[in-house]
Design a protein around this motif. Structure first.
Motif, PDB file in Angstrom:
ATOM      1  N   SER A 107     -13.153   3.778  -7.037  1.00 29.13           N
ATOM      2  CA  SER A 107     -12.175   4.550  -7.793  1.00 29.13           C
ATOM      3  C   SER A 107     -10.799   3.914  -7.667  1.00 29.13           C
ATOM      4  O   SER A 107     -10.292   3.688  -6.572  1.00 29.13           O
ATOM      5  N   TYR A 108     -10.164   3.641  -8.810  1.00 29.17           N
ATOM      6  CA  TYR A 108      -8.807   3.108  -8.778  1.00 29.17           C
ATOM      7  C   TYR A 108      -7.857   4.056  -8.044  1.00 29.17           C
ATOM      8  O   TYR A 108      -7.009   3.628  -7.250  1.00 29.17           O
ATOM      9  N   LEU A 109      -7.984   5.349  -8.321  1.00 26.84           N
ATOM     10  CA  LEU A 109      -7.046   6.303  -7.748  1.00 26.84           C
ATOM     11  C   LEU A 109      -7.237   6.451  -6.244  1.00 26.84           C
ATOM     12  O   LEU A 109      -6.264   6.562  -5.494  1.00 26.84           O
ATOM     13  N   VAL A 110      -8.480   6.465  -5.789  1.00 24.93           N
ATOM     14  CA  VAL A 110      -8.728   6.557  -4.351  1.00 24.93           C
ATOM     15  C   VAL A 110      -8.241   5.291  -3.661  1.00 24.93           C
ATOM     16  O   VAL A 110      -7.656   5.347  -2.572  1.00 24.93           O
ATOM     17  N   LEU A 111      -8.459   4.146  -4.277  1.00 27.64           N
ATOM     18  CA  LEU A 111      -7.970   2.890  -3.721  1.00 27.64           C
ATOM     19  C   LEU A 111      -6.456   2.918  -3.561  1.00 27.64           C
ATOM     20  O   LEU A 111      -5.914   2.559  -2.508  1.00 27.64           O
TER      21      LEU A 111
ATOM     22  N   LEU B 171      -2.462  -4.710   2.916  1.00 27.06           N
ATOM     23  CA  LEU B 171      -1.736  -4.285   1.726  1.00 27.06           C
ATOM     24  C   LEU B 171      -1.304  -5.478   0.878  1.00 27.06           C
ATOM     25  O   LEU B 171      -1.339  -5.425  -0.360  1.00 27.06           O
ATOM     26  N   LEU B 172      -0.898  -6.559   1.532  1.00 29.58           N
ATOM     27  CA  LEU B 172      -0.494  -7.740   0.771  1.00 29.58           C
ATOM     28  C   LEU B 172      -1.677  -8.353   0.019  1.00 29.58           C
ATOM     29  O   LEU B 172      -1.496  -8.939  -1.061  1.00 29.58           O
ATOM     30  N   LYS B 173      -2.876  -8.199   0.548  1.00 31.39           N
ATOM     31  CA  LYS B 173      -4.057  -8.755  -0.123  1.00 31.39           C
ATOM     32  C   LYS B 173      -4.360  -8.066  -1.447  1.00 31.39           C
ATOM     33  O   LYS B 173      -4.952  -8.671  -2.343  1.00 31.39           O
ATOM     34  N   ILE B 174      -3.997  -6.794  -1.574  1.00 29.16           N
ATOM     35  CA  ILE B 174      -4.341  -6.074  -2.802  1.00 29.16           C
ATOM     36  C   ILE B 174      -3.142  -5.839  -3.702  1.00 29.16           C
ATOM     37  O   ILE B 174      -3.255  -5.177  -4.724  1.00 29.16           O
ATOM     38  N   ILE B 175      -1.999  -6.406  -3.358  1.00 29.25           N
ATOM     39  CA  ILE B 175      -0.776  -6.097  -4.097  1.00 29.25           C
ATOM     40  C   ILE B 175      -0.847  -6.581  -5.541  1.00 29.25           C
ATOM     41  O   ILE B 175      -0.154  -6.048  -6.408  1.00 29.25           O
ATOM     42  N   ASP B 176      -1.679  -7.561  -5.826  1.00 33.32           N
ATOM     43  CA  ASP B 176      -1.805  -8.049  -7.194  1.00 33.32           C
ATOM     44  C   ASP B 176      -3.197  -7.806  -7.770  1.00 33.32           C
ATOM     45  O   ASP B 176      -3.586  -8.435  -8.754  1.00 33.32           O
ATOM     46  N   ARG B 177      -3.937  -6.874  -7.178  1.00 35.66           N
ATOM     47  CA  ARG B 177      -5.281  -6.586  -7.678  1.00 35.66           C
ATOM     48  C   ARG B 177      -5.181  -5.825  -9.000  1.00 35.66           C
ATOM     49  O   ARG B 177      -4.519  -4.797  -9.084  1.00 35.66           O
ATOM     50  N   PRO B 178      -5.834  -6.290 -10.053  1.00 32.58           N
ATOM     51  CA  PRO B 178      -5.762  -5.588 -11.351  1.00 32.58           C
ATOM     52  C   PRO B 178      -6.386  -4.195 -11.264  1.00 32.58           C
ATOM     53  O   PRO B 178      -7.367  -3.977 -10.562  1.00 32.58           O
ATOM     54  N   SER B 179      -5.798  -3.249 -12.003  1.00 32.50           N
ATOM     55  CA  SER B 179      -6.332  -1.888 -12.026  1.00 32.50           C
ATOM     56  C   SER B 179      -5.766  -1.142 -13.212  1.00 32.50           C
ATOM     57  O   SER B 179      -4.767  -1.573 -13.812  1.00 32.50           O
ATOM     58  N   TRP B 180      -6.381  -0.019 -13.541  1.00 34.52           N
ATOM     59  CA  TRP B 180      -5.865   0.836 -14.601  1.00 34.52           C
ATOM     60  C   TRP B 180      -4.445   1.282 -14.243  1.00 34.52           C
ATOM     61  O   TRP B 180      -4.175   1.730 -13.139  1.00 34.52           O
TER      62      TRP B 180
ATOM     63  N   ASP C   4      -2.049  -0.137 -13.281  1.00 34.98           N
ATOM     64  CA  ASP C   4      -1.489  -0.832 -12.121  1.00 34.98           C
ATOM     65  C   ASP C   4      -1.450   0.052 -10.866  1.00 34.98           C
ATOM     66  O   ASP C   4      -0.601  -0.136  -9.979  1.00 34.98           O
ATOM     67  N   VAL C   5      -2.389   1.012 -10.741  1.00 37.16           N
ATOM     68  CA  VAL C   5      -2.319   1.955  -9.628  1.00 37.16           C
ATOM     69  C   VAL C   5      -2.608   1.287  -8.277  1.00 37.16           C
ATOM     70  O   VAL C   5      -2.111   1.749  -7.239  1.00 37.16           O
ATOM     71  N   SER C   6      -3.383   0.215  -8.263  1.00 33.06           N
ATOM     72  CA  SER C   6      -3.626  -0.482  -6.993  1.00 33.06           C
ATOM     73  C   SER C   6      -2.338  -1.118  -6.472  1.00 33.06           C
ATOM     74  O   SER C   6      -1.999  -0.996  -5.293  1.00 33.06           O
TER      75      SER C   6
ATOM     76  N   LEU D 168       2.409  -1.084  -2.874  1.00 30.89           N
ATOM     77  CA  LEU D 168       3.860  -1.116  -2.705  1.00 30.89           C
ATOM     78  C   LEU D 168       4.370   0.162  -2.030  1.00 30.89           C
ATOM     79  O   LEU D 168       5.244   0.107  -1.157  1.00 30.89           O
ATOM     80  N   ASP D 169       3.816   1.294  -2.413  1.00 29.79           N
ATOM     81  CA  ASP D 169       4.178   2.545  -1.731  1.00 29.79           C
ATOM     82  C   ASP D 169       3.800   2.464  -0.257  1.00 29.79           C
ATOM     83  O   ASP D 169       4.531   2.937   0.620  1.00 29.79           O
TER      84      ASP D 169
END
Length: 866
Positions: A666-670, A689-698, A700-702, A707-708
């Motif tokens: 789930s994008y939102l749970v991620l 967190l840095l590993k997923i900072i540019d992971r594509p998602s609906w 841009d929620v990932s 970043l949060d």
């Protein structure tokens, strides 16, 4: 209470500390403009110059006299190159006498003209109203498109008009576009021409009146998907079409597929068959709102489209329902002026809940209404409080806030509860039929409801619509000597707001499993409902049908709250009990919350609130219960569990969250897991967190979650990565999250100057985030940059935020409020930890075989929440 899983989309025109006055210094009261002549028809004949970002062509307006003796017709037209103006008053077109000052075009000498036509030939390079898109060196995949957005008063930037909602007219639009482009405008496509190697021409006509802010034009390369027609019985069928980017045509059904059912539902409930001949929804790139309800042809932003993974726990139905409802409320009947715009937006917001109730049931309806209440209260208790009907504004967009949308919808919810479904919908039907294709103000709705019900709503609308505020209810439930007492006190400041009248209702549950309802009319600041009972009740649920909205603090015995959590007939009452129990830290309460979370037959929102309550308890036992549910099947419950884990500064919580990030579908749970991982303050979270900072998602929620999370982690070494995500080319939502995160990570000169540079960005939503970030830094050096930005800004939403920031930074209050808020957050965290320790010590002391060392081990301290 904060709800989860509601309203993930932006909507049409909605803009998102101690409450300050709504009206800023120098604000003048606004009144409706005079209409000495009425425009009855508009015909636009245009060509689009993509290279120059210009519109070229003519506008012909038919007009009729309204005011005896009037001699001038004034039209809004901003920044035009006027090439010719010709008037036809019955003898054919001839050059007309006119004046043009760059904002208004005034035709004179109309003393003897009762009806006529004026044609204006012009060229414009608009800065607002119509937007040209094209790829550039950074965003190479941006499509070539043009789209319009006229609300609230931006039509004047691309065609001459009387740019107010009270002027309604029929319209035609003929446009020439590049070959292979599809065009969409209001009404029917009456003619098209597609010559080889030459511009293509589209000609649209709408034969029923609507205001200038609902005129639309979209052109680009689209894939057109025809859904089933909406069946309105004897009233025929309404064709339904979706225009999508060609690469996303497979997403049409999952994103828009409920539209025909919604058309049928809203037609049935309102008693007004869909009032137009067809309905289209078109998805464009970089749209400045979530959606815009242009008559017959709604424009949507790209995030309305859902891929398969997004559809696991994201729905576009709320946005689709909102914009569709406007076809009745706003398009068919239109607010007289913007001060009454809640008649557009409040209804559209409320119909989101009506649609959800039809599709998913009463519990989902109540949870959506509760979410809107939270949203409204956040604005009313934080930013400002104002009457829903309000004339004190600088720009109309100032009014498009949580009072107009959410509070407007809440008013309709309360009216429906008060009147019952039959009378409420009868009143809505009368309101629509009486004012078909006309303009309305709030008194028109009041009159319709009163005629159907035989009741007076003077006091209700005075308190809820014409005055600011809401009830702040303090409720105390007690039982003594055979009498159940429910004491209610309204604690809002008398003088600033009204004493509200409402029906106090409680559900009483007895030990044998029976329940009963009891009511009392409340018209005073304090009153008590007293019920004689044969025995002490098992639970007493306040306001089970959600008759009244406002702030609520309920004091009740803990055992009653636990019984309410397990046995109340409404999910609303059960999740309210879960929220109340988050402040009652004892073993029985923890077991009750855990049981609710584990009960897969329970409504998902009750389980989610139980998870939230466990997170607030912060005890080791609460953590243990939450960890058992990190793989919970229902994604919204799982998201609530993940959010609750962020309250624990524990290595175990961080480890589980990091593992979840690597496997979550789930994008939102991620995104929530990333946010919570940062809140644990675990040092090793940085790399995850840095590993997923540019992971594509609906949407841009990932990236937003990462970043949060970095902002919450408070690790200065993340700042370079955060700042680099503010650059142009990063998706808009990610950029905005990076701006907010940078301000939380550092108050350095480097961050301040970077934020000041971003005040020149083209994205109004991003600039609003920049203003908020600079306001949080409260560096006086930013005042000059903010003042310069205000002087050149065209977007009313941004101007409003800039003015608020300059006001608050001027008195130095923002920094002090932020300091106090941070201190309060820390104190709350420490208090939660101390309460958890005390509960363990008390529990250990009650066990005769527990050794002192064992009790000490269970009371082991941990770092306080910062």
């Amino acid at each position: 209470m904060s709800t989860i899983g509601h309203r993930l989309h932006a909507r049409c025109a909605c803009s998102a500390a101690a409450a300050a006055p709504f009206a800023l210094a120098g604000t003048e009261r606004q009144y409706e403009r005079a209409r000495p002549f009425a425009v009855s028809h508009l015909f636009l004949d245009l060509e689009l110059d993509f290279k120059a970002r210009a519109v070229v062509g003519s506008a012909t307006l038919s007009f009729e006299r309204r005011a005896p003796g009037a001699s001038t017709l004034e039209l809004d037209a901003v920044g035009f190159e006027i090439r010719a103006v010709r008037l036809d008053s019955g003898d054919g077109f001839a050059p007309a006498d006119f004046e043009y000052d760059g904002d208004k075009l005034t035709l004179s000498g109309l003393n003897d003209v009762d009806a006529g036509r004026v044609t204006i030939e012009y060229r414009a390079v608009p800065r607002r109203g119509i937007y040209f898109l094209a790829p550039d060196s950074t965003v190479k995949d941006r499509p070539r498109q043009v789209w319009t957005q006229c609300q609230d008063e931006d039509a004047r930037h691309w065609f001459p008009c009387h740019d107010k909602p009270h002027m309604k007219m029929t319209t035609e639009l003929r446009v020439r576009v590049p070959p292979r482009f599809t065009a969409l405008s209001n009404g029917e496509l009456v003619k098209q021409s597609k010559p080889a190697g030459k511009p293509w021409t589209y000609h649209f006509r709408l034969e029923r009146p609507h205001p200038s802010y609902l005129v639309t034009l979209v052109a680009g390369e689209f894939s057109v998907h025809q859904d089933r027609s909406a069946n309105l019985g004897k009233h025929g069928k309404i064709p339904i079409e979706y225009y999508l980017p060609p690469a996303r045509k497979r997403d049409a059904a999952r994103s828009f597929g409920e539209t025909p059912r919604m058309v049928e539902l809203f037609s049935r409930l309102t008693g007004t068959p869909f009032p137009w001949s067809r309905y289209s929804q078109i998805v464009v790139s970089d749209f400045i709102f979530g959606g815009m309800e242009n008559t017959t042809a709604t424009t949507m932003y790209e995030h309305v489209l859902l891929d398969e993974r997004a559809a696991l726990d994201i729905s576009s139905n709320d946005l689709v329902a909102h914009e569709l409802a406007h076809q009745w409320f706003g398009d068919y009947v239109t607010c007289r002026d913007w001060s009454h715009a809640w008649l557009n937006e409040g209804f559209a917001t409320y119909f989101e809940h009506v649609e959800r109730e039809d599709r998913l049931g009463r519990d989902e309806y109540d949870y959506g209404v509760a979410a809107d209440l939270d949203s409204y209260l956040a604005e009313a208790n934080g930013r400002y409080s104002r009457p829903i009907v309000c004339r004190d504004y600088a720009e109309p967009i100032d009014l498009f806030d949580r009072h107009l949308y959410e509070k407007g919808g809440l008013v309709l919810h309360m009216l429906r509860r008060e009147l019952g479904d039959t009378t409420f919908w009868a009143g809505i039907r009368r309101y629509l039929s009486t004012h078909a294709h006309g303009i309305v103000e709030t008194s028109d709705l009041v009159r319709a409801l009163e005629l159907e019900s035989g009741r007076s709503f003077e006091r209700f609308f005075d308190a809820w619509v014409y005055r600011p505020g809401h009830p702040e209810l303090k409720v105390k439930i007690s039982f003594d000597d055979g009498l159940l007492s429910v004491h209610v006190k309204q604690e809002q400041k008398v003088g600033d707001t009204a004493i509200f009248a409402f029906t106090l209702e409680v559900e009483v549950g007895m030990k044998d499993g029976s329940t009963s309802r009891h009511q009392k009319s409340i018209t005073q600041a304090a009153d008590t409902l007293v019920v004689r009972l044969s025995e002490r009740p098992a639970f007493v649920a306040f306001d089970p049908d959600f008759r009244v909205v406002g702030g609520l603090s309920c004091e009740a015995p803990t055992d009653m709250l636990r019984a309410q959590l397990g046995r109340a007939t409404r999910a609303l009452s059960r999740w309210r009990a879960a929220d109340a129990l988050s402040r009652r830290d004892d073993p029985e309460t923890l077991r009750a919350l855990a049981a609710s979370l584990s009960n897969r037959k329970e409504a998902w929102m009750v389980r989610a609130e139980a998870a939230r309550a466990l997170g607030k308890l912060r005890s080791d036992e609460a953590l243990e219960q939450l960890l058992r549910h990190v793989k919970e099947q229902h994604p919204k419950v799982r998201r609530a569990v993940v959010a609750a884990l962020g309250n624990f500064k524990k290595t175990e919580a961080a480890r589980v969250l990091a593992a979840l990030i690597s496997s979550e579908k789930s994008y939102l749970v991620l995104g929530e897991a990333a946010r919570s991982l940062g809140r644990t303050r675990e040092p090793r979270a940085l790399q995850t967190l840095l590993k997923i900072i540019d992971r594509p998602s609906w949407a841009d929620v990932s990236r937003v979650g990462a970043l949060d999370g970095l902002a919450a982690l408070q690790d200065d070494s993340a700042l370079p990565a955060v700042l680099s995500r503010t650059r142009y080319g990063i998706p808009a939502r990610g950029r905005r999250a990076a701006i907010a995160a940078a301000a939380k990570l550092s108050d350095s000169r480097k961050v301040r100057e970077k934020l000041e540079e971003l005040l020149d960005d083209r994205d109004p939503h991003l600039k609003i985030e920049v203003v908020a970030a600079l306001q949080s830094l409260n560096d006086p050096h930013s005042r000059s940059a903010l003042a310069r930005a205000k002087a050149r800004e065209l977007d009313g939403r941004v101007v409003r935020r800039l003015r608020e920031a300059l006001r608050d930074m001027g008195d130095g209050g923002a920094a002090e409020r932020k300091r106090l808020s941070d201190e309060l957050d820390g104190v709350k965290g420490e208090l939660g930890e101390l309460k958890a320790r005390l509960s363990k010590l008390e529990a250990g002391g009650n066990k005769p075989n527990a050794s002192p060392s064992a009790r000490k081990g269970r009371a082991k301290s941990r770092r306080p929440r910062s």
